[in-house]
Design a protein around this motif. Structure first.
Motif, PDB file in Angstrom:
ATOM      1  N   PHE A 106      -2.383 -17.312   3.011  1.00 34.75           N
ATOM      2  CA  PHE A 106      -1.920 -16.088   2.353  1.00 34.75           C
ATOM      3  C   PHE A 106      -3.117 -15.151   2.347  1.00 34.75           C
ATOM      4  CE2 PHE A 106       1.081 -14.576  -1.190  1.00 34.75           C
ATOM      5  CZ  PHE A 106       0.539 -13.307  -1.248  1.00 34.75           C
ATOM      6  N   GLU A 107      -3.045 -14.084   3.128  1.00 41.86           N
ATOM      7  CA  GLU A 107      -4.170 -13.158   3.288  1.00 41.86           C
ATOM      8  C   GLU A 107      -3.831 -11.800   2.675  1.00 41.86           C
ATOM      9  OE1 GLU A 107      -7.092 -13.828   4.569  1.00 41.86           O
ATOM     10  OE2 GLU A 107      -6.772 -15.710   5.653  1.00 41.86           O
ATOM     11  N   ILE A 108      -4.849 -11.183   2.053  1.00 40.82           N
ATOM     12  CA  ILE A 108      -4.719  -9.819   1.520  1.00 40.82           C
ATOM     13  C   ILE A 108      -5.807  -8.962   2.162  1.00 40.82           C
ATOM     14  CG2 ILE A 108      -4.746  -8.362  -0.539  1.00 40.82           C
ATOM     15  CD1 ILE A 108      -4.047 -10.837  -2.193  1.00 40.82           C
ATOM     16  N   ILE A 109      -5.426  -7.810   2.687  1.00 42.05           N
ATOM     17  CA  ILE A 109      -6.399  -6.907   3.300  1.00 42.05           C
ATOM     18  C   ILE A 109      -6.003  -5.474   2.961  1.00 42.05           C
ATOM     19  CG2 ILE A 109      -5.117  -6.774   5.490  1.00 42.05           C
ATOM     20  CD1 ILE A 109      -7.893  -6.576   6.891  1.00 42.05           C
ATOM     21  N   THR A 110      -6.984  -4.613   2.739  1.00 41.74           N
ATOM     22  CA  THR A 110      -6.669  -3.217   2.483  1.00 41.74           C
ATOM     23  C   THR A 110      -6.297  -2.532   3.796  1.00 41.74           C
ATOM     24  OG1 THR A 110      -8.919  -2.399   2.795  1.00 41.74           O
ATOM     25  CG2 THR A 110      -8.315  -3.144   0.571  1.00 41.74           C
ATOM     26  N   ALA A 111      -5.502  -1.485   3.693  1.00 37.01           N
ATOM     27  CA  ALA A 111      -5.079  -0.756   4.887  1.00 37.01           C
ATOM     28  C   ALA A 111      -6.276  -0.158   5.620  1.00 37.01           C
ATOM     29  CB  ALA A 111      -4.090   0.342   4.499  1.00 37.01           C
ATOM     30  N   LYS A 112      -7.271   0.299   4.866  1.00 33.46           N
ATOM     31  CA  LYS A 112      -8.465   0.889   5.498  1.00 33.46           C
ATOM     32  C   LYS A 112      -9.265  -0.165   6.258  1.00 33.46           C
ATOM     33  CE  LYS A 112      -9.061   4.812   2.344  1.00 33.46           C
ATOM     34  NZ  LYS A 112      -9.935   5.467   1.339  1.00 33.46           N
ATOM     35  N   GLU A 113      -9.390  -1.359   5.673  1.00 28.40           N
ATOM     36  CA  GLU A 113     -10.120  -2.427   6.357  1.00 28.40           C
ATOM     37  C   GLU A 113      -9.362  -2.868   7.610  1.00 28.40           C
ATOM     38  OE1 GLU A 113     -12.061  -6.854   5.490  1.00 28.40           O
ATOM     39  OE2 GLU A 113     -10.790  -5.892   3.979  1.00 28.40           O
ATOM     40  N   LEU A 114      -8.047  -2.845   7.538  1.00 28.23           N
ATOM     41  CA  LEU A 114      -7.244  -3.227   8.695  1.00 28.23           C
ATOM     42  C   LEU A 114      -7.503  -2.303   9.880  1.00 28.23           C
ATOM     43  CD1 LEU A 114      -5.044  -5.072   9.854  1.00 28.23           C
ATOM     44  CD2 LEU A 114      -3.342  -3.503   8.908  1.00 28.23           C
ATOM     45  N   VAL A 115      -7.732  -1.009   9.615  1.00 26.49           N
ATOM     46  CA  VAL A 115      -8.050  -0.062  10.680  1.00 26.49           C
ATOM     47  C   VAL A 115      -9.320  -0.493  11.406  1.00 26.49           C
ATOM     48  CG1 VAL A 115      -8.768   2.308  11.179  1.00 26.49           C
ATOM     49  CG2 VAL A 115      -6.875   1.886   9.608  1.00 26.49           C
ATOM     50  N   LEU A 116     -10.340  -0.899  10.652  1.00 21.08           N
ATOM     51  CA  LEU A 116     -11.606  -1.316  11.260  1.00 21.08           C
ATOM     52  C   LEU A 116     -11.415  -2.564  12.128  1.00 21.08           C
ATOM     53  CD1 LEU A 116     -14.029  -0.822   8.216  1.00 21.08           C
ATOM     54  CD2 LEU A 116     -13.585   0.742  10.122  1.00 21.08           C
TER      55      LEU A 116
END
Length: 223
Positions: A106-116
């Motif tokens: 179960f992973e959580i990532i911010t949308a901004k970090e996903l862009v990187l």
């Protein structure tokens, strides 16, 4: 032709009332970790009940969208779900998780970090393979939550090419029918305006919507 395997809908193996009690306790624990006092409104308790119903029911949607104002407990609720997921699997070994489909976790990532990470994936070099590996794992993990959807630029330039990180990730997981969650300050009807109609149509099909609206923060400083 070989038939594609159908993914079993992600659900917790509890009764709805049990799930509600577990989520409520996990939310209290998440707030306590930040040295705040958990003060939930009746509406927030209803949201927990809505999520508990979805996590234990037979609804055919395979995604969850928590939308509304900042500071009203959307991310806290997602972290509570992750804690319960980890607790549920705490006695399982990790040696065979790479053989699972989708990948265990179960992973959580911010949308901004996903862009990187998406930029790293599209521009693979010897120096960024850890980011590439993480991006690949996020695509295929059993449960993924994109936090603060809509705070990232819709399109980002990467060496002259456009990257649509959140759209690409959610569209991929839509095709695979992997459990995908998102939190956002955008209302459900604003998804089409921020992204596009094709993406919004898929989003509506896969997501159960829990709208927190303009509710005030439920966190107060613990004294």
């Amino acid at each position: 032709m070989k038939r594609k395997r159908m993914v079993e809908r992600f659900r917790f193996p509890y009764m709805q009332r049990q799930m509600y009690d577990l989520l409520l306790a996990a939310c209290r624990a998440e707030v306590a970790l930040r040295h705040r006092e958990f003060v939930a409104s009746d509406s927030y308790l209803r949201h927990i009940a809505d999520v508990a119903r979805w996590l234990t029911g037979t609804d055919t949607t395979f995604g969850l969208f928590l939308c509304g104002n900042r500071g009203n407990g959307k991310t806290t609720l997602v972290k509570a779900m992750k804690s319960l997921y980890n607790l549920l699997h705490s006695d399982e070994g990790y040696t065979s998780q790479n053989d699972c489909w989708p990948l265990f976790g179960f992973e959580i990532i911010t949308a901004k970090e996903l862009v990187l990470l998406a930029k790293a994936y599209n521009n693979r070099t010897r120096d960024n393979m850890s980011d590439v590996g993480r991006y690949k794992r996020l695509r295929d993990v059993e449960v993924l939550c994109i936090d603060d959807l809509g705070t990232e630029p819709r399109e980002s330039l990467n060496y002259g090419d456009y990257v649509n990180a959140a759209m690409d990730m959610i569209s991929y997981r839509y095709e695979e029918q992997f459990c995908t969650m998102a939190t956002s300050n955008l209302a459900a009807d604003e998804i089409r305006e921020y992204y596009d109609e094709r993406f919004a149509d898929r989003f509506r099909e896969m997501m159960q919507i829990v709208d927190f609206g303009n509710e005030a923060s439920f966190r107060t400083i613990k004294r």
